[in-house]
Write a protein that holds these residues in place. Structure first.
Motif, PDB file in Angstrom:
ATOM      1  N   UNK A 136       0.857  -1.143   0.130  1.00 52.31           N
ATOM      2  CA  UNK A 136       0.287   0.026   0.376  1.00 52.31           C
ATOM      3  C   UNK A 136       0.763   1.131  -0.568  1.00 52.31           C
ATOM      4  N   UNK A 137       2.109   1.258   0.792  1.00 53.84           N
ATOM      5  CA  UNK A 137       2.668   2.208   0.856  1.00 53.84           C
ATOM      6  C   UNK A 137       3.668   2.640  -0.623  1.00 53.84           C
ATOM      7  N   UNK A 138       4.361   1.042  -0.716  1.00 51.33           N
ATOM      8  CA  UNK A 138       4.362   1.981  -2.358  1.00 51.33           C
ATOM      9  C   UNK A 138       3.383   2.345  -3.452  1.00 51.33           C
ATOM     10  N   UNK A 139       2.244   1.511  -3.202  1.00 48.16           N
ATOM     11  CA  UNK A 139       1.140   1.990  -4.780  1.00 48.16           C
ATOM     12  C   UNK A 139       0.643   4.100  -4.200  1.00 48.16           C
ATOM     13  N   UNK A 140       0.440   3.919  -2.877  1.00 44.43           N
ATOM     14  CA  UNK A 140       0.156   5.470  -2.429  1.00 44.43           C
ATOM     15  C   UNK A 140       1.567   6.372  -3.109  1.00 44.43           C
ATOM     16  N   UNK A 141       2.433   5.897  -2.718  1.00 44.44           N
ATOM     17  CA  UNK A 141       4.028   6.916  -2.591  1.00 44.44           C
ATOM     18  C   UNK A 141       3.913   6.578  -4.438  1.00 44.44           C
TER      19      UNK A 141
END
Length: 248
Positions: free
Chosen positions: A25-30
């Motif tokens: 999720x963090x990678x996607x949002x980033x």
């Protein structure tokens, strides 16, 4: 009974996808934020809205503090663009003492969040593989474990190390949570002071029609003390190497 209890307490072990979901999720949002927020989390946006921000701070100080910490936390936790802008904004809105305090708290919480997300998934499996390995990889892992505090302080104090790297790398090699939190909170204080200090004089810079000069971080009077602190953090590692206790 014990086996059933262990499975019940650790559902992520039964469903490996759950362990990787936070980091994914963090990678996607980033990735999304890198393309959609760069033009909004900028000094131009701060310049255009500074009067409204100052007025809101004067009338709703507690709400402003909570909102600032929450936004800064989100920027760090999801590795979004604008961390430098947020740090400078802390000084602009709250002054050197409170600005530094809020900057350090928000950045530390955000760093801890991304560290936990990475350690829960990829970091946990990678650290286990490194522990089970032999040769150079194993020696590097053992060397890091023996010098966790010093290495983590170095990651925080050396300006050339990107902040998100200093958040992710420790999780991937299995450092202790308490050591990460301690070195993050203490280690980012010098840099936070510099960015907050820049923000304190930001109003005058805007009045002159200029933009904040972040190159100040590389001035001798600033980079010198940071490098001295880095050398101090590296000293225990060097002493161990000289004594032959650990070759890193």
């Amino acid at each position: 009974m014990a086996k059933a209890t262990q499975t019940k307490q650790d559902p992520a072990r039964k469903h490996p996808v759950l362990r990787h979901a936070p980091l994914a999720l963090i990678v996607l949002v980033a990735a999304i934020g890198a393309f959609t927020l760069r033009d909004y989390l900028s000094f131009d946006t701060l310049r255009d809205n500074r009067e409204a921000l100052l007025a809101f701070r004067d009338t709703h100080f507690v709400v402003m503090v909570a909102g600032f910490v929450a936004i800064y936390f989100t920027i760090v936790a999801f590795s979004l663009p604008g961390a430098a802008v947020a740090s400078v904004t802390g000084g602009f809105l709250f002054g050197i003492i409170w600005g530094t305090t809020f900057n350090v708290i928000a950045a530390s919480l955000g760093a801890t969040a991304i560290f936990q997300a990475a350690r829960m998934g990829l970091g946990k499996s990678l650290a286990a593989r490194m522990d089970a390995s032999e040769g150079t990889l194993k020696r590097i892992k053992d060397g890091l474990n023996q010098n966790e505090i010093s290495v983590l302080f170095l990651l925080r104090l050396v300006p050339a190390v990107p902040f998100f790297v200093a958040n992710l790398l420790p999780a991937l090699v299995g450092v202790k949570f308490r050591n990460f939190v301690l070195t993050t909170f203490v280690g980012i204080i010098p840099g936070a002071l510099v960015f907050t200090w820049i923000g304190v004089g930001l109003g005058e810079v805007f009045d002159r029609g200029g933009s904040p000069d972040l190159s100040l971080l590389w001035e001798p009077q600033v980079i010198g003390p940071l490098l001295a602190l880095s050398a101090l953090a590296a000293l225990p590692i060097l002493i161990k190497a000289v004594r032959g206790k650990k070759d890193i």
